[in-house]
Design an enzyme around this catalytic site. Structure first.
Site, PDB file in Angstrom:
ATOM      1  N   VAL A 104      31.682  43.708  45.314  1.00  5.24           N
ATOM      2  CA  VAL A 104      30.627  44.479  45.983  1.00  5.24           C
ATOM      3  C   VAL A 104      30.508  44.064  47.451  1.00  5.24           C
ATOM      4  O   VAL A 104      29.563  44.429  48.130  1.00  5.24           O
ATOM      5  CB  VAL A 104      29.262  44.282  45.260  1.00  5.24           C
ATOM      6  N   ASP A 105      31.520  43.301  47.946  1.00  3.84           N
ATOM      7  CA  ASP A 105      31.386  42.688  49.273  1.00  3.84           C
ATOM      8  C   ASP A 105      31.863  43.549  50.444  1.00  3.84           C
ATOM      9  O   ASP A 105      31.674  43.180  51.610  1.00  3.84           O
ATOM     10  CB  ASP A 105      32.122  41.324  49.290  1.00  3.84           C
ATOM     11  N   HIS A 120      32.127  48.568  40.713  1.00  4.80           N
ATOM     12  CA  HIS A 120      30.817  47.993  40.370  1.00  4.80           C
ATOM     13  C   HIS A 120      29.797  48.208  41.480  1.00  4.80           C
ATOM     14  O   HIS A 120      28.836  47.458  41.599  1.00  4.80           O
ATOM     15  CB  HIS A 120      30.957  46.500  40.035  1.00  4.80           C
ATOM     16  N   CYS A 128      16.080  53.244  46.828  1.00  6.88           N
ATOM     17  CA  CYS A 128      14.695  53.210  46.333  1.00  6.88           C
ATOM     18  C   CYS A 128      14.669  53.766  44.914  1.00  6.88           C
ATOM     19  O   CYS A 128      15.210  54.835  44.637  1.00  6.88           O
ATOM     20  CB  CYS A 128      13.789  54.033  47.237  1.00  6.88           C
ATOM     21  N   CYS A 131      12.040  57.189  45.098  1.00  9.57           N
ATOM     22  CA  CYS A 131      12.364  58.451  45.782  1.00  9.57           C
ATOM     23  C   CYS A 131      13.863  58.618  46.037  1.00  9.57           C
ATOM     24  O   CYS A 131      14.298  59.663  46.506  1.00  9.57           O
ATOM     25  CB  CYS A 131      11.593  58.567  47.093  1.00  9.57           C
ATOM     26  N   CYS A 149      10.476  50.317  49.700  1.00  8.13           N
ATOM     27  CA  CYS A 149      10.687  51.518  50.511  1.00  8.13           C
ATOM     28  C   CYS A 149       9.343  51.951  51.113  1.00  8.13           C
ATOM     29  O   CYS A 149       8.282  51.515  50.650  1.00  8.13           O
ATOM     30  CB  CYS A 149      11.233  52.582  49.573  1.00  8.13           C
ATOM     31  N   CYS A 151       7.866  54.616  50.658  1.00 11.41           N
ATOM     32  CA  CYS A 151       7.086  55.330  49.644  1.00 11.41           C
ATOM     33  C   CYS A 151       6.416  54.358  48.664  1.00 11.41           C
ATOM     34  O   CYS A 151       5.673  54.779  47.784  1.00 11.41           O
ATOM     35  CB  CYS A 151       7.990  56.307  48.882  1.00 11.41           C
ATOM     36  N   THR A 189      41.508  38.938  39.343  1.00 14.40           N
ATOM     37  CA  THR A 189      40.503  39.285  38.328  1.00 14.40           C
ATOM     38  C   THR A 189      40.829  38.586  37.017  1.00 14.40           C
ATOM     39  O   THR A 189      41.994  38.496  36.625  1.00 14.40           O
ATOM     40  CB  THR A 189      40.363  40.810  38.105  1.00 14.40           C
ATOM     41  N   SER A 190      39.779  38.102  36.346  1.00 15.08           N
ATOM     42  CA  SER A 190      39.973  37.441  35.054  1.00 15.08           C
ATOM     43  C   SER A 190      40.237  38.474  33.960  1.00 15.08           C
ATOM     44  O   SER A 190      40.603  38.118  32.848  1.00 15.08           O
ATOM     45  CB  SER A 190      38.729  36.618  34.703  1.00 15.08           C
TER      46      SER A 190
HETATM   47  P1  OAD Z   1      36.023  36.441  37.721  1.00 11.89           P
HETATM   48  O1  OAD Z   1      35.177  35.432  38.415  1.00 11.89           O
HETATM   49  O2  OAD Z   1      35.784  36.685  36.289  1.00 11.89           O
HETATM   50  O3  OAD Z   1      37.548  35.997  37.865  1.00 11.89           O
HETATM   51  C1  OAD Z   1      38.084  35.553  39.062  1.00 11.89           C
HETATM   52  C2  OAD Z   1      39.591  35.480  38.923  1.00 11.89           C
HETATM   53  O4  OAD Z   1      40.138  35.145  40.188  1.00 11.89           O
HETATM   54  C3  OAD Z   1      40.098  34.426  37.937  1.00 11.89           C
HETATM   55  O5  OAD Z   1      41.109  34.981  37.126  1.00 11.89           O
HETATM   56  C4  OAD Z   1      40.671  33.325  38.847  1.00 11.89           C
HETATM   57  O6  OAD Z   1      41.772  32.668  38.262  1.00 11.89           O
HETATM   58  C5  OAD Z   1      41.099  34.144  40.038  1.00 11.89           C
HETATM   59  N1  OAD Z   1      41.151  33.414  41.320  1.00 11.89           N
HETATM   60  C6  OAD Z   1      40.438  32.344  41.744  1.00 11.89           C
HETATM   61  N2  OAD Z   1      40.754  32.010  42.994  1.00 11.89           N
HETATM   62  C7  OAD Z   1      41.697  32.893  43.405  1.00 11.89           C
HETATM   63  C8  OAD Z   1      42.428  33.092  44.622  1.00 11.89           C
HETATM   64  N3  OAD Z   1      42.256  32.311  45.679  1.00 11.89           N
HETATM   65  N4  OAD Z   1      43.309  34.121  44.662  1.00 11.89           N
HETATM   66  C9  OAD Z   1      43.500  34.932  43.586  1.00 11.89           C
HETATM   67  N5  OAD Z   1      42.832  34.798  42.435  1.00 11.89           N
HETATM   68  C10 OAD Z   1      41.946  33.791  42.335  1.00 11.89           C
HETATM   69  O7  OAD Z   1      35.943  37.782  38.609  1.00 11.89           O
HETATM   70  P2  OAD Z   1      36.164  39.294  38.177  1.00 11.89           P
HETATM   71  O8  OAD Z   1      37.348  39.431  37.297  1.00 11.89           O
HETATM   72  O9  OAD Z   1      36.129  40.087  39.421  1.00 11.89           O
HETATM   73  O10 OAD Z   1      30.607  42.244  37.296  1.00 11.89           O
HETATM   74  O11 OAD Z   1      34.862  39.594  37.351  1.00 11.89           O
HETATM   75  C11 OAD Z   1      34.642  40.847  36.858  1.00 11.89           C
HETATM   76  C12 OAD Z   1      33.179  41.189  36.857  1.00 11.89           C
HETATM   77  O12 OAD Z   1      32.444  40.176  36.189  1.00 11.89           O
HETATM   78  C13 OAD Z   1      32.538  41.216  38.226  1.00 11.89           C
HETATM   79  O13 OAD Z   1      32.754  42.431  38.917  1.00 11.89           O
HETATM   80  C14 OAD Z   1      31.092  41.036  37.911  1.00 11.89           C
HETATM   81  C15 OAD Z   1      31.231  39.902  36.934  1.00 11.89           C
HETATM   82  O14 OAD Z   1      30.208  39.735  36.041  1.00 11.89           O
HETATM   83  C16 OAD Z   1      29.361  42.675  37.498  1.00 11.89           C
HETATM   84  O15 OAD Z   1      28.589  42.065  38.192  1.00 11.89           O
HETATM   85  C17 OAD Z   1      29.038  43.957  36.816  1.00 11.89           C
HETATM   86 ZN    ZN Z   2      11.193  55.462  48.250  1.00 11.31          ZN
END
Ligand code: OAD
Ligand code: ZN
Length: 247
Positions: A104-105, A120, A128, A131, A149, A151, A189-190
């Site tokens: 979300v960054d 995500h 808000c 509204c 907000c 409102c 991503t994990s």
């Molecule tokens: P995770 O924190 O679950 O996983 C991070 C992954 O990045 C792991 O597999 C690490 O091994 C890997 N990692 C760490 N350092 C790294 C680096 N320097 N380069 C490459 N990989 C690296 O993050 P997400 O898979 O994004 O959802 O998590 C999925 C969702 O879970 C998020 O979007 C969020 C969270 O709860 C919501 O908030 C809805």
């Molecule tokens: Zn509002």
């Protein structure tokens, strides 16, 4: 040169349409902690307690104080790293078409990628709850929590909390991008959170090569991904681009 780096450079070089699925790991080198693993946010706080929509509705002050305020400060300071910049370069080379990010960054857009699906949601905007008025997070008065907000309604970040649906058009566009690509890069991503973790499966089922970039194995490794290039996103993406340029 690492054999898998070379293989990834060749696979991307031969592809007409590359897509990427990114997660928190790609932003670690920008100073944003991941959710899981060492130093992860969910190591300190329970996501079901602090990142669930029911908790936010019941006690927004607690969620803002414990999670959202810190997130805002960390994201405000963060800049794209070599991995984000490398993906922007791959778009300019007309290889990478779409990034599906769980983050979300906003760092992919800051790096220059133009087709980014924020699976995500994002933290750059607040909405808000009464509204529907939207306001940039940077312009919202956060001296009083929860922010309100004009409102009188409460603002909420435009990100997806646990217990909420992925916006249906984001889901549909992500599925299309996955089905269309010939190579999918799965970076940082994990792959533990559904339905995002299913996106590479769609790519695979439609004949794409799936290349993971991660220092660790994930549930996709060997089962869905063709291979894992082990390492930090910034290093690996830089090496792959260098290998593409030298070949
Ligand atoms: P995770 O924190 O679950 O996983 C991070 C992954 O990045 C792991 O597999 C690490 O091994 C890997 N990692 C760490 N350092 C790294 C680096 N320097 N380069 C490459 N990989 C690296 O993050 P997400 O898979 O994004 O959802 O998590 C999925 C969702 O879970 C998020 O979007 C969020 C969270 O709860 C919501 O908030 C809805
Ligand atoms: Zn509002």
């Amino acid at each position: 040169m690492d054999k898998l780096v070379k293989r990834a450079a060749d696979d991307i070089g031969n592809a007409g349409n590359v897509a990427a699925l990114t997660g928190a790991g790609i932003s670690v080198e920008s100073g944003i902690p991941p959710f899981r693993g060492k130093g992860g946010i969910w190591e300190k706080i329970d996501p079901m307690e602090f990142a669930h929509i029911d908790t936010f509705m019941r006690d927004p002050v607690k969620v803002w104080d414990v999670l959202l305020k810190d997130m805002k400060e960390i994201i405000d300071k963060a800049k794209p790293n070599a991995a984000h910049l490398g993906l922007a370069k791959l778009e300019k080379m007309n290889k990478l078409k779409t990034i599906i990010t769980q983050n979300v960054d906003g760092l992919h857009q800051m790096a220059g990628n133009t087709d980014v699906i924020e699976f995500h949601g994002n933290f750059a905007w607040q909405k808000c709850m009464k509204c529907g008025n939207r306001c940039e997070t940077g312009k919202v008065d956060l001296s009083r929590i929860p922010p309100k907000c004009k409102c009188g309604g409460m603002f909420r970040p435009e990100c997806v909390f646990f217990g909420e649906m992925i916006p249906p058009d984001y889901l549909a566009r992500s599925q299309q991008a996955a089905a269309r690509c010939d190579v999918m890069l799965v970076i940082g991503t994990s792959a533990l959170v559904q339905p995002a973790s299913y996106i590479p499966v769609i790519a695979k089922e439609n004949g794409a090569k799936v290349i993971e970039i991660n220092p660790e194995r994930t549930p996709l490794t060997s089962r869905v991904s063709d291979y894992l290039v082990k390492g930090k996103a910034g290093d690996v993406v830089t090496d792959i681009l260098a290998a593409m340029e030298s070949s």
